[in-house]
Motif scaffolding. Structure first.
Motif, PDB file in Angstrom:
ATOM      1  N   TRP A   1     -87.585  43.749 -38.382  1.00 40.18           N
ATOM      2  CA  TRP A   1     -88.373  44.928 -38.748  1.00 40.18           C
ATOM      3  C   TRP A   1     -89.015  45.563 -37.523  1.00 40.18           C
ATOM      4  CZ3 TRP A   1     -89.017  48.736 -41.804  1.00 40.18           C
ATOM      5  CH2 TRP A   1     -90.223  49.448 -41.816  1.00 40.18           C
ATOM      6  N   LEU A   2     -89.560  44.752 -36.623  1.00 36.06           N
ATOM      7  CA  LEU A   2     -90.191  45.288 -35.420  1.00 36.06           C
ATOM      8  C   LEU A   2     -89.181  46.042 -34.556  1.00 36.06           C
ATOM      9  CD1 LEU A   2     -92.569  42.367 -34.392  1.00 36.06           C
ATOM     10  CD2 LEU A   2     -93.239  44.631 -35.231  1.00 36.06           C
ATOM     11  N   LYS A   3     -87.980  45.504 -34.448  1.00 38.69           N
ATOM     12  CA  LYS A   3     -86.951  46.190 -33.669  1.00 38.69           C
ATOM     13  C   LYS A   3     -86.570  47.509 -34.332  1.00 38.69           C
ATOM     14  CE  LYS A   3     -83.976  46.480 -30.267  1.00 38.69           C
ATOM     15  NZ  LYS A   3     -84.424  46.683 -28.864  1.00 38.69           N
TER      16      LYS A   3
ATOM     17  N   ASN B   1     -87.187  51.222 -32.711  1.00 46.93           N
ATOM     18  CA  ASN B   1     -86.128  52.232 -32.603  1.00 46.93           C
ATOM     19  C   ASN B   1     -86.584  53.555 -33.209  1.00 46.93           C
ATOM     20  OD1 ASN B   1     -84.525  50.327 -31.402  1.00 46.93           O
ATOM     21  ND2 ASN B   1     -83.235  49.955 -33.193  1.00 46.93           N
ATOM     22  N   SER B   2     -87.285  53.479 -34.348  1.00 50.90           N
ATOM     23  CA  SER B   2     -87.747  54.708 -35.005  1.00 50.90           C
ATOM     24  C   SER B   2     -88.837  55.403 -34.199  1.00 50.90           C
ATOM     25  CB  SER B   2     -88.265  54.390 -36.412  1.00 50.90           C
ATOM     26  OG  SER B   2     -89.473  53.647 -36.355  1.00 50.90           O
ATOM     27  N   GLN B   3     -89.573  54.621 -33.375  1.00 52.68           N
ATOM     28  CA  GLN B   3     -90.635  55.174 -32.535  1.00 52.68           C
ATOM     29  C   GLN B   3     -90.143  55.494 -31.124  1.00 52.68           C
ATOM     30  OE1 GLN B   3     -93.942  52.387 -32.639  1.00 52.68           O
ATOM     31  NE2 GLN B   3     -93.875  52.250 -34.876  1.00 52.68           N
ATOM     32  N   ASN B   4     -88.846  55.314 -30.891  1.00 55.30           N
ATOM     33  CA  ASN B   4     -88.245  55.540 -29.578  1.00 55.30           C
ATOM     34  C   ASN B   4     -88.910  54.693 -28.494  1.00 55.30           C
ATOM     35  OD1 ASN B   4     -86.319  57.531 -30.430  1.00 55.30           O
ATOM     36  ND2 ASN B   4     -88.000  59.015 -30.538  1.00 55.30           N
ATOM     37  N   LYS B   5     -89.274  53.478 -28.854  1.00 52.95           N
ATOM     38  CA  LYS B   5     -89.854  52.535 -27.905  1.00 52.95           C
ATOM     39  C   LYS B   5     -88.777  51.583 -27.402  1.00 52.95           C
ATOM     40  CE  LYS B   5     -94.688  52.063 -29.462  1.00 52.95           C
ATOM     41  NZ  LYS B   5     -95.373  52.049 -28.157  1.00 52.95           N
ATOM     42  N   LEU B   6     -88.812  51.297 -26.122  1.00 53.80           N
ATOM     43  CA  LEU B   6     -87.922  50.298 -25.552  1.00 53.80           C
ATOM     44  C   LEU B   6     -88.594  48.938 -25.692  1.00 53.80           C
ATOM     45  CD1 LEU B   6     -86.721  52.142 -22.311  1.00 53.80           C
ATOM     46  CD2 LEU B   6     -85.470  51.832 -24.458  1.00 53.80           C
ATOM     47  N   VAL B   7     -88.090  48.109 -26.592  1.00 55.87           N
ATOM     48  CA  VAL B   7     -88.709  46.825 -26.893  1.00 55.87           C
ATOM     49  C   VAL B   7     -87.646  45.732 -26.914  1.00 55.87           C
ATOM     50  CG1 VAL B   7     -90.083  45.504 -28.538  1.00 55.87           C
ATOM     51  CG2 VAL B   7     -90.487  47.955 -28.284  1.00 55.87           C
TER      52      VAL B   7
ATOM     53  N   LYS C   1     -77.433  37.898 -41.077  1.00 52.70           N
ATOM     54  CA  LYS C   1     -76.503  39.025 -41.074  1.00 52.70           C
ATOM     55  C   LYS C   1     -76.887  40.017 -42.162  1.00 52.70           C
ATOM     56  CE  LYS C   1     -73.400  36.057 -43.728  1.00 52.70           C
ATOM     57  NZ  LYS C   1     -72.095  35.355 -43.737  1.00 52.70           N
ATOM     58  N   SER C   2     -76.331  41.215 -42.070  1.00 54.88           N
ATOM     59  CA  SER C   2     -76.608  42.268 -43.032  1.00 54.88           C
ATOM     60  C   SER C   2     -75.364  43.115 -43.237  1.00 54.88           C
ATOM     61  CB  SER C   2     -77.767  43.144 -42.533  1.00 54.88           C
ATOM     62  OG  SER C   2     -77.937  44.263 -43.366  1.00 54.88           O
TER      63      SER C   2
ATOM     64  N   LYS D   1     -76.525  49.386 -39.159  1.00 56.11           N
ATOM     65  CA  LYS D   1     -77.640  49.528 -38.220  1.00 56.11           C
ATOM     66  C   LYS D   1     -78.420  48.224 -38.087  1.00 56.11           C
ATOM     67  CE  LYS D   1     -78.333  54.517 -38.771  1.00 56.11           C
ATOM     68  NZ  LYS D   1     -79.284  55.591 -39.183  1.00 56.11           N
ATOM     69  N   LEU D   2     -78.665  47.570 -39.225  1.00 57.16           N
ATOM     70  CA  LEU D   2     -79.397  46.301 -39.182  1.00 57.16           C
ATOM     71  C   LEU D   2     -78.580  45.216 -38.478  1.00 57.16           C
ATOM     72  CD1 LEU D   2     -81.169  46.009 -42.656  1.00 57.16           C
ATOM     73  CD2 LEU D   2     -82.205  46.455 -40.433  1.00 57.16           C
ATOM     74  N   GLU D   3     -77.293  45.221 -38.704  1.00 55.27           N
ATOM     75  CA  GLU D   3     -76.438  44.227 -38.054  1.00 55.27           C
ATOM     76  C   GLU D   3     -76.493  44.385 -36.538  1.00 55.27           C
ATOM     77  OE1 GLU D   3     -73.938  40.916 -37.961  1.00 55.27           O
ATOM     78  OE2 GLU D   3     -75.129  41.787 -39.581  1.00 55.27           O
ATOM     79  N   LYS D   4     -76.537  45.609 -36.065  1.00 54.17           N
ATOM     80  CA  LYS D   4     -76.658  45.856 -34.627  1.00 54.17           C
ATOM     81  C   LYS D   4     -78.014  45.375 -34.112  1.00 54.17           C
ATOM     82  CE  LYS D   4     -76.210  49.417 -31.067  1.00 54.17           C
ATOM     83  NZ  LYS D   4     -77.402  48.953 -30.319  1.00 54.17           N
ATOM     84  N   ILE D   5     -79.064  45.623 -34.889  1.00 57.62           N
ATOM     85  CA  ILE D   5     -80.401  45.170 -34.505  1.00 57.62           C
ATOM     86  C   ILE D   5     -80.443  43.653 -34.393  1.00 57.62           C
ATOM     87  CG2 ILE D   5     -82.762  44.910 -35.388  1.00 57.62           C
ATOM     88  CD1 ILE D   5     -82.564  47.796 -36.392  1.00 57.62           C
ATOM     89  N   ILE D   6     -79.852  42.976 -35.370  1.00 58.77           N
ATOM     90  CA  ILE D   6     -79.834  41.506 -35.370  1.00 58.77           C
ATOM     91  C   ILE D   6     -79.214  40.987 -34.090  1.00 58.77           C
ATOM     92  CG2 ILE D   6     -78.820  39.473 -36.487  1.00 58.77           C
ATOM     93  CD1 ILE D   6     -79.112  41.057 -39.164  1.00 58.77           C
ATOM     94  N   LYS D   7     -78.126  41.601 -33.674  1.00 59.98           N
ATOM     95  CA  LYS D   7     -77.435  41.146 -32.464  1.00 59.98           C
ATOM     96  C   LYS D   7     -78.247  41.418 -31.197  1.00 59.98           C
ATOM     97  CE  LYS D   7     -72.787  41.633 -34.438  1.00 59.98           C
ATOM     98  NZ  LYS D   7     -72.626  40.183 -34.597  1.00 59.98           N
TER      99      LYS D   7
END
Length: 305
Positions: A60-62, A66-72, A88-89, A93-99
């Motif tokens: 969720w934080l990632k 991404n929605s806030q355009n923050k590099l984290v 996994k999802s 988009k979530l699958e990419k975040i997980i990785k």
């Protein structure tokens, strides 16, 4: 460790399985963490989620970053030895975040594998309180950058979660004391060997015992969840029924361990402050505030700087 059994057997990101959304958390919690991230002005943040489970908060934080355009850069660790491939999802988009998340499992909070002064923000969602504070708070101090912040959401002894947990624990222990699973197996054996009269008598006795349970609103759902599974097994007794009963018994035993632990770590504001003071660290508690969900007290949010 029973948490390994749980996390490696569930498809959900979090233990809030009754909520039908990808993350499992109530909207109030998701908004809280999104706000926590948005209030940090630093760029190129490095965040560590302590006791991540299967990564619901980290993911969720990632997504929020991404929605806030923050590099984290998100790191996440847990003491349970979780199979990372099980996170996994079906959402691309979530699958990419997980990785993109740096997971580290079989990792105790009391001995973190990270360098000194490397994280801008440490977070934990119903996880940090399960650790040994004397050691884990020292690790928090060590890995947190100067000027960094730790934000933990913790179980509260007076929350609705704590009340429900106590009710569930009482129900499960009463069912074990009733020898429910042993009696169910006896009924299965009687049915399969065509001892119908004895089956009928013992079945009536068990139903009578279950009907005598004293239940309030907090305990009713826990009781019904078990009894509904029992009903499904007994409606179609066959050669697989013993296995189904064993599976149900294993789940109840896990729930007892989980709820006992959760009850043990549910704290008052004073007990949080006392436990923190005993660690004698340079970091200090900035705030302890109640978190509400559906206008009910849900947890403590603890900010450490």
């Amino acid at each position: 460790m029973h948490w390994e059994q749980y996390w490696n057997s569930t498809d959900g990101f979090s233990s809030f399985a009754e909520l039908k959304n990808e993350f499992g958390y109530p909207k109030e919690i998701l908004h809280f963490w999104q706000k926590t991230l948005s209030e940090i002005s630093s760029e190129n943040l490095k965040v560590l989620d302590l006791a991540t489970g299967k990564g619901a908060l980290a993911i969720w934080l990632k997504a929020a970053a991404n929605s806030q355009n923050k590099l984290v850069d998100i790191y996440a660790c847990d003491a349970a030895d979780i199979d990372v491939s099980s996170i996994k999802s079906n959402d691309v988009k979530l699958e990419k975040i997980i990785k993109d998340i740096n997971f580290s499992f079989a990792t105790n909070l009391e001995q973190l594998p990270y360098e000194d002064d490397c994280f801008d923000l440490l977070v934990s969602q119903f996880g940090f309180e399960y650790s040994s504070w004397e050691s884990s708070l020292k690790e928090v101090t060590r890995v947190l950058k100067p000027g960094g912040q730790a934000v933990f959401m913790m179980h509260s002894a007076s929350s609705q979660i704590a009340l429900n947990s106590a009710a569930g624990l009482s129900v499960f222990k009463s069912l074990v004391e009733l020898e429910l699973f042993e009696k169910l197996k006896t009924l299965v054996d009687l049915k399969l060997t065509n001892q119908q009269l004895e089956f009928t008598n013992k079945n009536k006795q068990l139903i009578k015992s279950l009907n005598e349970f004293s239940l309030d609103n907090n305990s009713l759902q826990w009781f019904q969840d078990v009894v509904s599974n029992v009903a499904r097994i007994m409606q179609n007794i066959n050669s697989e029924s013993h296995t189904a009963i064993d599976k149900l018994q294993t789940n109840v035993e896990f729930q007892i361990k989980r709820l006992e632990e959760q009850t043990r770590v549910s704290m008052t504001e004073n007990s949080i402050r006392s436990a923190f003071d005993e660690a004698s660290l340079e970091l200090k508690i900035k705030s302890i505030n109640p978190m509400s969900v559906d206008e009910e007290h849900f947890a403590w949010t603890v900010v450490i700087e």
